[in-house]
Each structure stands twice: as C-alpha cells, then as structure tokens.
Design an enzyme around this catalytic site. Structure first.
Site, PDB file in Angstrom:
ATOM      1  N   THR A   7      47.230  39.531  26.949  1.00 51.93           N
ATOM      2  CA  THR A   7      47.901  38.910  28.162  1.00 51.93           C
ATOM      3  C   THR A   7      49.172  37.909  28.090  1.00 51.93           C
ATOM      4  O   THR A   7      48.983  37.157  26.945  1.00 51.93           O
ATOM      5  CB  THR A   7      46.484  37.849  28.692  1.00 51.93           C
ATOM      6  OG1 THR A   7      45.452  38.453  28.654  1.00 51.93           O
ATOM      7  CG2 THR A   7      46.895  37.352  30.102  1.00 51.93           C
TER       8      THR A   7
ATOM      9  N   ARG B 172      38.315  49.613  36.886  1.00 46.35           N
ATOM     10  CA  ARG B 172      37.990  48.096  36.932  1.00 46.35           C
ATOM     11  C   ARG B 172      39.345  47.460  37.133  1.00 46.35           C
ATOM     12  O   ARG B 172      40.423  47.486  36.619  1.00 46.35           O
ATOM     13  CB  ARG B 172      37.477  47.604  35.418  1.00 46.35           C
ATOM     14  CG  ARG B 172      37.497  45.937  35.717  1.00 46.35           C
ATOM     15  CD  ARG B 172      36.949  45.695  34.286  1.00 46.35           C
ATOM     16  NE  ARG B 172      36.849  44.163  33.962  1.00 46.35           N
ATOM     17  CZ  ARG B 172      37.860  43.162  33.657  1.00 46.35           C
ATOM     18  NH1 ARG B 172      39.182  43.881  33.497  1.00 46.35           N
ATOM     19  NH2 ARG B 172      37.854  41.969  33.369  1.00 46.35           N
ATOM     20  N   ILE B 173      39.255  46.375  38.192  1.00 43.01           N
ATOM     21  CA  ILE B 173      40.435  45.482  38.317  1.00 43.01           C
ATOM     22  C   ILE B 173      39.711  44.085  38.085  1.00 43.01           C
ATOM     23  O   ILE B 173      38.855  43.748  38.442  1.00 43.01           O
ATOM     24  CB  ILE B 173      40.793  45.490  39.719  1.00 43.01           C
ATOM     25  CG1 ILE B 173      41.353  46.815  40.368  1.00 43.01           C
ATOM     26  CG2 ILE B 173      41.814  44.643  40.191  1.00 43.01           C
ATOM     27  CD1 ILE B 173      41.626  47.262  41.764  1.00 43.01           C
ATOM     28  N   GLY B 174      40.591  43.631  37.183  1.00 46.55           N
ATOM     29  CA  GLY B 174      40.324  42.140  36.564  1.00 46.55           C
ATOM     30  C   GLY B 174      40.990  40.953  37.446  1.00 46.55           C
ATOM     31  O   GLY B 174      41.288  41.239  38.554  1.00 46.55           O
ATOM     32  N   ASP B 175      40.774  39.910  36.967  1.00 46.90           N
ATOM     33  CA  ASP B 175      41.135  38.649  37.450  1.00 46.90           C
ATOM     34  C   ASP B 175      42.798  38.375  37.829  1.00 46.90           C
ATOM     35  O   ASP B 175      43.126  37.981  38.667  1.00 46.90           O
ATOM     36  CB  ASP B 175      40.569  37.558  37.179  1.00 46.90           C
ATOM     37  CG  ASP B 175      41.409  37.293  35.556  1.00 46.90           C
ATOM     38  OD1 ASP B 175      40.781  38.170  34.855  1.00 46.90           O
ATOM     39  OD2 ASP B 175      41.964  36.455  35.350  1.00 46.90           O
TER      40      ASP B 175
ATOM     41  N   THR C 274      43.655  33.545  31.411  1.00 46.08           N
ATOM     42  CA  THR C 274      43.221  34.586  30.586  1.00 46.08           C
ATOM     43  C   THR C 274      41.840  34.421  29.922  1.00 46.08           C
ATOM     44  O   THR C 274      41.457  33.273  29.806  1.00 46.08           O
ATOM     45  CB  THR C 274      44.148  34.614  29.296  1.00 46.08           C
ATOM     46  OG1 THR C 274      43.645  35.869  28.458  1.00 46.08           O
ATOM     47  CG2 THR C 274      44.109  33.600  28.351  1.00 46.08           C
ATOM     48  N   GLY C 275      41.107  35.744  29.843  1.00 47.52           N
ATOM     49  CA  GLY C 275      39.792  35.404  29.612  1.00 47.52           C
ATOM     50  C   GLY C 275      38.860  36.582  30.470  1.00 47.52           C
ATOM     51  O   GLY C 275      39.340  37.433  30.857  1.00 47.52           O
TER      52      GLY C 275
ATOM     53  N   GLY D 118      37.503  37.977  32.813  1.00 51.99           N
ATOM     54  CA  GLY D 118      38.119  38.428  34.203  1.00 51.99           C
ATOM     55  C   GLY D 118      37.015  38.260  35.527  1.00 51.99           C
ATOM     56  O   GLY D 118      36.940  37.334  36.507  1.00 51.99           O
TER      57      GLY D 118
HETATM   58  N1  ASP Z   1      41.474  38.352  32.304  1.00 50.73           N
HETATM   59  C1  ASP Z   1      41.883  39.747  32.157  1.00 50.73           C
HETATM   60  C2  ASP Z   1      40.585  40.669  32.546  1.00 50.73           C
HETATM   61  O1  ASP Z   1      39.539  40.343  32.554  1.00 50.73           O
HETATM   62  C3  ASP Z   1      41.625  39.733  30.506  1.00 50.73           C
HETATM   63  C4  ASP Z   1      42.957  38.984  29.946  1.00 50.73           C
HETATM   64  O2  ASP Z   1      44.141  39.518  30.221  1.00 50.73           O
HETATM   65  O3  ASP Z   1      42.736  37.910  29.458  1.00 50.73           O
HETATM   66  O4  ASP Z   1      41.045  41.574  32.916  1.00 50.73           O
END
Ligand code: ASP
Length: 189
Positions: free
Chosen positions: A41, A69-72, A91-92, A94
């Site tokens: 990230t 999947r679509i993350g945050d 980041t983390g 999601g």
């Molecule tokens: N937050 C992102 C997700 O869950 C992962 C990341 O880029 O930290 O897709």
C-alpha cells in the site's frame, strides 16, 4: 484481476481452488493471519499552499481473498477520504476498515471535534481497537497543515514534508521527516 463473462469458468475454478485451500479470508472469525497481512500500500495526503487538500490510496490488496474482492482503499470514507477539513488514508485489514469508516471518522474528528490530525488519528485507532484485533495504519493531514500518523501493526514506512511558503508557492523553509513506524525523525532541514 478483472473478469469478463468468458472468464466465469476460470472464476469458478479459482473459487473451487480457494475453498480447497481452506484458508479463506473470512474463515478465521474475520481475523487476519500472517499470510494475509502483507501489502504494498501507498497512501498519500497533502495540503498545498493554496489550501487545497487531497488524499489517495494505492493498494496491492491482500492475500487469500475471494476473486473480485473490493477492499477499503477505493471506498470513499473507508480507506480514503478528504474534505475541506482534512484528508486521510488507511492501510490494513480492509473489511474492518470498511465497517468502521475509518478515514471518514478521522476527518469527522477534525471537523466536528476540532482535533488536529494527530489527535484524530490516535482517537480513531483507539476506537478501532475496541472493535477489531486486526491491523490498521493511518495517515492524515488537517486544514492547518498538521499531519498525523499511527499504527497498531508491526511496520509502516512514512515520509512527510512540511513547508513554509511565501503564500505564492515559493518555499521559504521546509522540514523532511521520515522513518518507520513507530516514530518519525526529522532528518533534513
Ligand atoms: N486495506 C487493503 C485491503 O484490505 C490492504 C492494504 O492495502 O493495506 O485491501
């Protein structure tokens, strides 16, 4: 990865394979495993000398996730948010970032509680920890130009530039901060 209609068979194959692996992202009670946690990230927040704020998040996603999947990160208010009060990027894990609208919460604390960016990040992380054991890293900038960083996981590399301008974009003085979480050092002036 994107899928067209023709790829639906491949998607089914991958889903079957995913089930066989017995390591689903949502399987262990919504908690992340070591393998899930790596990511590439890059988050960015900025205030320019005219007062314009921005926030952006680029993600490599997470491991062991269902196809599609679509993350945050691309969800405004979850992994990324910006308004006239500030900008924030996360980041983390999601799924939990989405549930808690972490980026919006950070900026609301600046807007409605008059927190600076660091206090807002700290409070948002505290609230997050009350309902999730998973990792979260956050950066934010407020409309006054204060920046805030925080993390409850292991490592996050950070850099920040603060500058004093003449109001027309000419930089009179600047500070560059960088380091790994926890803590940022002033390296160059
Ligand atoms: N937050 C992102 C997700 O869950 C992962 C990341 O880029 O930290 O897709």
């Amino acid at each position: 990865k994107t899928y067209s209609k023709i790829d639906i068979k491949q998607l089914e194959e991958e889903f079957r394979f995913f089930k066989l692996m017995k390591k689903p992202d949502f399987g262990n009670n919504g908690e992340e495993s070591e393998e899930d946690s790596g990511s590439d990230t890059v988050g960015s927040v900025a205030l320019d000398y005219t007062g314009i704020l921005s926030a952006g998040t680029s993600t490599g996603g997470r491991g062991n996730c269902l196809p599609g999947r679509i993350g945050d990160s691309p969800i405004i208010g979850a992994g990324t948010y910006c308004n006239f009060s500030g900008g924030a990027s996360m980041t983390g894990f999601g799924e939990d970032v989405i549930r808690n609208c972490c980026a919006k919460r950070t900026i609301d604390l600046i807007k409605f509680n008059e927190f600076n960016a660091q206090l807002a990040v700290d409070r948002m992380l505290k609230e997050f920890k009350e309902c999730s054991k998973n990792s979260l890293g956050a950066i934010a900038v407020d409309f006054r130009g204060n920046f805030g960083v925080g993390m409850n996981g292991n490592s996050m590399n950070l850099a920040a530039v603060t500058a004093l301008t003449n109001g027309k974009g000419l930089v009179l003085d600047k500070e560059i901060h960088y380091g790994s979480y926890k803590g940022m050092e002033i390296i160059e002036k």
